[in-house]
Design a protein around this motif. Sequence first.
Motif, PDB file in Angstrom:
ATOM      1  N   ALA A 183     -87.302  -2.468  -4.635  1.00 50.63           N
ATOM      2  CA  ALA A 183     -86.196  -2.548  -3.676  1.00 50.63           C
ATOM      3  C   ALA A 183     -84.850  -2.483  -4.388  1.00 50.63           C
ATOM      4  N   ALA A 184     -84.743  -3.159  -5.547  1.00 51.14           N
ATOM      5  CA  ALA A 184     -83.501  -3.117  -6.324  1.00 51.14           C
ATOM      6  C   ALA A 184     -83.229  -1.713  -6.830  1.00 51.14           C
ATOM      7  N   ARG A 185     -84.288  -1.017  -7.261  1.00 51.00           N
ATOM      8  CA  ARG A 185     -84.122   0.358  -7.741  1.00 51.00           C
ATOM      9  C   ARG A 185     -83.705   1.307  -6.617  1.00 51.00           C
ATOM     10  N   VAL A 186     -84.283   1.116  -5.426  1.00 45.42           N
ATOM     11  CA  VAL A 186     -83.906   1.963  -4.281  1.00 45.42           C
ATOM     12  C   VAL A 186     -82.432   1.762  -3.936  1.00 45.42           C
ATOM     13  N   LYS A 187     -81.983   0.506  -3.928  1.00 48.16           N
ATOM     14  CA  LYS A 187     -80.572   0.214  -3.643  1.00 48.16           C
ATOM     15  C   LYS A 187     -79.662   0.835  -4.695  1.00 48.16           C
ATOM     16  N   ALA A 188     -80.060   0.728  -5.957  1.00 46.02           N
ATOM     17  CA  ALA A 188     -79.266   1.293  -7.044  1.00 46.02           C
ATOM     18  C   ALA A 188     -79.200   2.808  -6.933  1.00 46.02           C
ATOM     19  N   THR A 189     -80.315   3.427  -6.569  1.00 38.89           N
ATOM     20  CA  THR A 189     -80.346   4.894  -6.396  1.00 38.89           C
ATOM     21  C   THR A 189     -79.370   5.324  -5.312  1.00 38.89           C
ATOM     22  N   GLU A 190     -79.353   4.588  -4.209  1.00 37.60           N
ATOM     23  CA  GLU A 190     -78.417   4.906  -3.123  1.00 37.60           C
ATOM     24  C   GLU A 190     -76.970   4.776  -3.599  1.00 37.60           C
ATOM     25  N   ALA A 191     -76.686   3.719  -4.366  1.00 34.04           N
ATOM     26  CA  ALA A 191     -75.322   3.509  -4.882  1.00 34.04           C
ATOM     27  C   ALA A 191     -74.913   4.629  -5.834  1.00 34.04           C
ATOM     28  N   LEU A 192     -75.829   5.066  -6.684  1.00 31.00           N
ATOM     29  CA  LEU A 192     -75.542   6.150  -7.627  1.00 31.00           C
ATOM     30  C   LEU A 192     -75.300   7.471  -6.901  1.00 31.00           C
ATOM     31  N   LYS A 193     -76.093   7.734  -5.885  1.00 26.63           N
ATOM     32  CA  LYS A 193     -75.911   8.973  -5.111  1.00 26.63           C
ATOM     33  C   LYS A 193     -74.576   8.960  -4.377  1.00 26.63           C
ATOM     34  N   SER A 194     -74.199   7.793  -3.858  1.00 23.35           N
ATOM     35  CA  SER A 194     -72.913   7.663  -3.173  1.00 23.35           C
ATOM     36  C   SER A 194     -71.758   7.900  -4.142  1.00 23.35           C
ATOM     37  N   ALA A 195     -71.863   7.319  -5.352  1.00 19.09           N
ATOM     38  CA  ALA A 195     -70.815   7.514  -6.363  1.00 19.09           C
ATOM     39  C   ALA A 195     -70.733   8.966  -6.782  1.00 19.09           C
ATOM     40  N   LYS A 196     -71.883   9.602  -6.922  1.00 20.20           N
ATOM     41  CA  LYS A 196     -71.921  11.021  -7.308  1.00 20.20           C
ATOM     42  C   LYS A 196     -71.265  11.887  -6.247  1.00 20.20           C
ATOM     43  N   SER A 197     -71.525  11.567  -4.982  1.00 19.58           N
ATOM     44  CA  SER A 197     -70.932  12.318  -3.873  1.00 19.58           C
ATOM     45  C   SER A 197     -69.409  12.174  -3.856  1.00 19.58           C
ATOM     46  N   LEU A 198     -68.927  10.947  -4.086  1.00 19.51           N
ATOM     47  CA  LEU A 198     -67.481  10.708  -4.123  1.00 19.51           C
ATOM     48  C   LEU A 198     -66.832  11.433  -5.297  1.00 19.51           C
TER      49      LEU A 198
ATOM     50  N   LYS B 191     -67.793  14.223  -6.627  1.00 23.92           N
ATOM     51  CA  LYS B 191     -67.720  15.650  -6.299  1.00 23.92           C
ATOM     52  C   LYS B 191     -66.512  15.962  -5.428  1.00 23.92           C
ATOM     53  N   LYS B 192     -66.109  14.957  -4.631  1.00 19.99           N
ATOM     54  CA  LYS B 192     -64.948  15.147  -3.747  1.00 19.99           C
ATOM     55  C   LYS B 192     -63.628  14.895  -4.469  1.00 19.99           C
ATOM     56  N   GLY B 193     -63.705  14.616  -5.788  1.00 16.71           N
ATOM     57  CA  GLY B 193     -62.493  14.392  -6.567  1.00 16.71           C
ATOM     58  C   GLY B 193     -62.021  12.962  -6.603  1.00 16.71           C
ATOM     59  N   LYS B 194     -62.812  12.017  -6.095  1.00 17.10           N
ATOM     60  CA  LYS B 194     -62.432  10.618  -6.105  1.00 17.10           C
ATOM     61  C   LYS B 194     -62.678  10.007  -7.482  1.00 17.10           C
ATOM     62  N   THR B 195     -61.885   9.007  -7.834  1.00 20.79           N
ATOM     63  CA  THR B 195     -62.097   8.268  -9.082  1.00 20.79           C
ATOM     64  C   THR B 195     -63.161   7.204  -8.849  1.00 20.79           C
ATOM     65  N   VAL B 196     -64.263   7.305  -9.559  1.00 20.73           N
ATOM     66  CA  VAL B 196     -65.373   6.364  -9.377  1.00 20.73           C
ATOM     67  C   VAL B 196     -65.803   5.791 -10.724  1.00 20.73           C
ATOM     68  N   SER B 197     -66.446   4.639 -10.666  1.00 20.88           N
ATOM     69  CA  SER B 197     -66.994   4.012 -11.866  1.00 20.88           C
ATOM     70  C   SER B 197     -68.444   3.632 -11.588  1.00 20.88           C
ATOM     71  N   CYS B 198     -69.108   3.128 -12.592  1.00 20.05           N
ATOM     72  CA  CYS B 198     -70.511   2.767 -12.442  1.00 20.05           C
ATOM     73  C   CYS B 198     -70.667   1.681 -11.373  1.00 20.05           C
ATOM     74  N   PRO B 199     -71.536   1.883 -10.383  1.00 18.60           N
ATOM     75  CA  PRO B 199     -71.748   0.849  -9.359  1.00 18.60           C
ATOM     76  C   PRO B 199     -72.227  -0.462  -9.985  1.00 18.60           C
ATOM     77  N   ALA B 200     -71.723  -1.567  -9.486  1.00 17.84           N
ATOM     78  CA  ALA B 200     -72.125  -2.884  -9.999  1.00 17.84           C
ATOM     79  C   ALA B 200     -71.933  -3.918  -8.896  1.00 17.84           C
ATOM     80  N   SER B 201     -72.697  -4.994  -8.958  1.00 19.60           N
ATOM     81  CA  SER B 201     -72.607  -6.062  -7.972  1.00 19.60           C
ATOM     82  C   SER B 201     -72.635  -7.414  -8.672  1.00 19.60           C
ATOM     83  N   LYS B 202     -71.836  -8.357  -8.145  1.00 24.66           N
ATOM     84  CA  LYS B 202     -71.844  -9.709  -8.696  1.00 24.66           C
ATOM     85  C   LYS B 202     -73.012 -10.525  -8.140  1.00 24.66           C
ATOM     86  N   ARG B 203     -73.366 -10.251  -6.894  1.00 20.58           N
ATOM     87  CA  ARG B 203     -74.472 -10.983  -6.264  1.00 20.58           C
ATOM     88  C   ARG B 203     -75.038 -10.081  -5.176  1.00 20.58           C
TER      89      ARG B 203
END
Length: 374
Positions: free
Chosen positions: A69-84, A86-98
């Motif tokens: 489940a954690a890997r699936v959530k991380a995959t979704e976050a990475l795909k979202s960052a990759k999509s942003l 591509k649109k020219g947005k400034t993105v960094s590695c997804p991370a969560s505190k909790r």
Amino acid sequence: MQRTIRIQLQPDIETAKVLSQTIEQYTWSFNAVCKHGWENELANGVELHKATYYDHRAMTGLPAQLVCAARVKATEALKSAKSLKKKGKTVSCPASKRCPIRYDARSYTVWFDRSELTILSLNGRVKLIFEVAEYYRQYLNWKNTSADLLQDRKGRWWLHVVMEIETPEVIATDEVVGVDLGIASPAVDSKGSKYGSDHWKDIEDRTFELRRRLQSKGTKSAKRHLKKLSGRQRRFRKDCDHVLSKRLAQSVQSGATLVFEDLTNIRGRAKMRKAQRRRLHGWSFVQLQAFVTYKAEARGVNVGFVDPRYTSQKCSQCGHIERGNRPSQVEFRCKKCGYECHADYNAAINIREDFLKLRAAVNQPIVVCPEMGT
């Protein structure tokens, strides 16, 4: 059709400790998968699973389903960052505190009739009792699907359960209503009806002035007050959006279509005065349109979107487009034909007409010409 209900859990001290440890390990796994994917430019779930699963099982002690489940959530976050990106947005590695833990049908079970549930943790399944708010009881006969476990800032434990039911089939009618979401008036439709309350803007203005005074002080007390004010303002806006969206969804009959402007990236495109720009940047139009969409769905009302370009500058009577047609935020006066009306009403009519033209173009009949001679 889906709805999310919030269930407040009541764990004892020992169970709360286990849940906290589970979330900590789940968060570590989520962040580690994100880091690996970011550094290796990976966003493929299968590849990330192969690269991280066994190590994470050993290092965290999490059950297999929670590691996945954690890997699936991380995959979704990475795909979202990759999509942003591509649109020219400034993105960094997804991370969560909790990171909230996502559960599926195999990792949690809920019995609404006796207010009990079991969820997977580091110590296997733990049993919990819960409370359901009266408002959510209307959804308890729906099918429960996934759920997210989280702990709020006050230390309370919540399970957000997604409930699902088949969307009722409704025959579409010819009724189409354009809706302009404005700054002066929260919403105006193409029938001439206004929605929202004038005092909402007064409250926003008073909040802005108070925030400015507190920011200029800069004391610890002022910062604490600012934090409370931010939460109060967010709740107020959410309440306003709920009220507005409900009235809009109830303003038409089942089978009708409500049409809005597609306001994606509107903050970057809009040109306006400083005071108007400040209100625009505090405008939760995405939240409002999301509320309208799900409330309209429940009533069998369709929701459509059109290109927002020139809807506020175009005359709904003669079609003349000019920036000078709109001398103020609430006034529309056509430079060509002299037509005058409320600016938001004029825009709502244009939104409706643009949608009808778009729908007519998509639904053009296919004409088959007979063969010439034999």
